[in-house]
Design a protein around this motif. Structure first.
Motif, PDB file in Angstrom:
ATOM      1  N   LYS A  37       0.838  -1.197   0.000  1.00 41.57           N
ATOM      2  CA  LYS A  37       0.000   0.000   0.000  1.00 41.57           C
ATOM      3  C   LYS A  37       0.878   1.255   0.000  1.00 41.57           C
ATOM      4  O   LYS A  37       0.620   2.208  -0.743  1.00 41.57           O
ATOM      5  N   ASP A  38       1.930   1.263   0.839  1.00 35.91           N
ATOM      6  CA  ASP A  38       2.856   2.399   0.876  1.00 35.91           C
ATOM      7  C   ASP A  38       3.588   2.558  -0.457  1.00 35.91           C
ATOM      8  O   ASP A  38       3.786   3.673  -0.935  1.00 35.91           O
ATOM      9  N   ARG A  39       3.981   1.449  -1.051  1.00 38.30           N
ATOM     10  CA  ARG A  39       4.684   1.493  -2.335  1.00 38.30           C
ATOM     11  C   ARG A  39       3.804   2.105  -3.413  1.00 38.30           C
ATOM     12  O   ARG A  39       4.240   2.970  -4.169  1.00 38.30           O
ATOM     13  N   LYS A  40       2.565   1.643  -3.481  1.00 38.28           N
ATOM     14  CA  LYS A  40       1.638   2.145  -4.489  1.00 38.28           C
ATOM     15  C   LYS A  40       1.354   3.632  -4.263  1.00 38.28           C
ATOM     16  O   LYS A  40       1.332   4.419  -5.204  1.00 38.28           O
ATOM     17  N   ARG A  41       1.178   4.022  -3.014  1.00 42.51           N
ATOM     18  CA  ARG A  41       0.908   5.434  -2.686  1.00 42.51           C
ATOM     19  C   ARG A  41       2.109   6.310  -3.038  1.00 42.51           C
ATOM     20  O   ARG A  41       1.944   7.385  -3.602  1.00 42.51           O
ATOM     21  N   LEU A  42       3.309   5.866  -2.706  1.00 36.61           N
ATOM     22  CA  LEU A  42       4.504   6.632  -3.034  1.00 36.61           C
ATOM     23  C   LEU A  42       4.634   6.803  -4.543  1.00 36.61           C
ATOM     24  O   LEU A  42       4.897   7.898  -5.039  1.00 36.61           O
ATOM     25  N   ARG A  43       4.450   5.720  -5.290  1.00 34.63           N
ATOM     26  CA  ARG A  43       4.525   5.793  -6.750  1.00 34.63           C
ATOM     27  C   ARG A  43       3.498   6.774  -7.290  1.00 34.63           C
ATOM     28  O   ARG A  43       3.805   7.617  -8.137  1.00 34.63           O
ATOM     29  N   LYS A  44       2.294   6.701  -6.775  1.00 33.14           N
ATOM     30  CA  LYS A  44       1.214   7.587  -7.220  1.00 33.14           C
ATOM     31  C   LYS A  44       1.559   9.048  -6.915  1.00 33.14           C
ATOM     32  O   LYS A  44       1.378   9.930  -7.759  1.00 33.14           O
ATOM     33  N   LEU A  45       2.067   9.314  -5.722  1.00 29.08           N
ATOM     34  CA  LEU A  45       2.412  10.684  -5.342  1.00 29.08           C
ATOM     35  C   LEU A  45       3.576  11.223  -6.180  1.00 29.08           C
ATOM     36  O   LEU A  45       3.558  12.393  -6.588  1.00 29.08           O
ATOM     37  N   LEU A  46       4.567  10.397  -6.442  1.00 25.30           N
ATOM     38  CA  LEU A  46       5.697  10.841  -7.257  1.00 25.30           C
ATOM     39  C   LEU A  46       5.263  11.117  -8.693  1.00 25.30           C
ATOM     40  O   LEU A  46       5.713  12.084  -9.307  1.00 25.30           O
ATOM     41  N   ARG A  47       4.393  10.279  -9.232  1.00 27.19           N
ATOM     42  CA  ARG A  47       3.877  10.533 -10.588  1.00 27.19           C
ATOM     43  C   ARG A  47       3.106  11.841 -10.634  1.00 27.19           C
ATOM     44  O   ARG A  47       3.226  12.613 -11.582  1.00 27.19           O
ATOM     45  N   LYS A  48       2.300  12.083  -9.599  1.00 26.81           N
ATOM     46  CA  LYS A  48       1.518  13.323  -9.549  1.00 26.81           C
ATOM     47  C   LYS A  48       2.441  14.535  -9.452  1.00 26.81           C
ATOM     48  O   LYS A  48       2.236  15.545 -10.137  1.00 26.81           O
TER      49      LYS A  48
END
Length: 177
Positions: A130-141
């Motif tokens: 969950k943290d990995r997916k959230r970090l990836r999403k935030l960095l893409r944004k």
């Protein structure tokens, strides 16, 4: 270079500062691993792009890598000298140059994939999925935000939801305990 424990970088509470530090350390670690394969930082991106998309023009390669065509051309020349890629002019239009991996280039690309997985595991140790997916999403944004204000191409910064709509598979994430 030793630092006094009381000295704190003025940007220590900045997200940008943390991102730069993580990025530098990631690039350094990746660079160390790439040198074991006889490659320099940046060359792996060309091999990965070609392994993923197949043969492409120099212009397409430059666009995917977000570099100017002369930069892509210089990297391709070095990889060609290493016998990892081949360049061919387009029949009927010698101005169009297509680049493709050689057999050895395909082997290096596979080794690079393993290397990236290893560094990714090190980078994300202690993160759950969950943290990995959230970090990836935030960095893409964040990248998409900066691309928007700088006028850069915004492709490649899709959210996970947008990627699912495009039919892209979720990247494998090795869970670490």
């Amino acid at each position: 270079m030793a630092m006094d424990k009381d000295i704190v970088h003025p940007g220590v509470k900045s997200v940008g500062w943390a991102l730069v530090q993580a990025s530098r350390l990631h690039r350094s670690r990746t660079g160390d691993k790439l040198s074991e394969l006889g490659l320099f930082a940046g060359q792996e991106q060309v091999l990965q792009a070609l392994a993923s998309s197949g043969p492409m023009t120099m212009g397409d390669l430059a666009a995917i890598l977000r570099v100017r065509p002369p930069t892509a051309s210089k990297t391709v020349s070095r990889l060609s000298a290493l016998k990892l890629v081949e360049r061919h002019t387009e029949p009927g239009d010698a101005r169009v140059v297509r680049v493709k991996l050689t057999k050895e280039g395909k082997r290096k690309a596979a080794a690079i994939d393993a290397l990236w997985d290893e560094v990714e595991t090190e980078l994300l140790a202690g993160f759950d999925n969950k943290d990995r997916k959230r970090l990836r999403k935030l960095l893409r944004k964040a990248a998409k935000n900066l691309a928007g204000v700088t006028g850069a191409d915004q492709t490649g910064f899709e959210t996970d939801d947008e990627l699912e709509d495009l039919g892209a598979e979720e990247p494998e994430l090795a869970a670490t305990a």
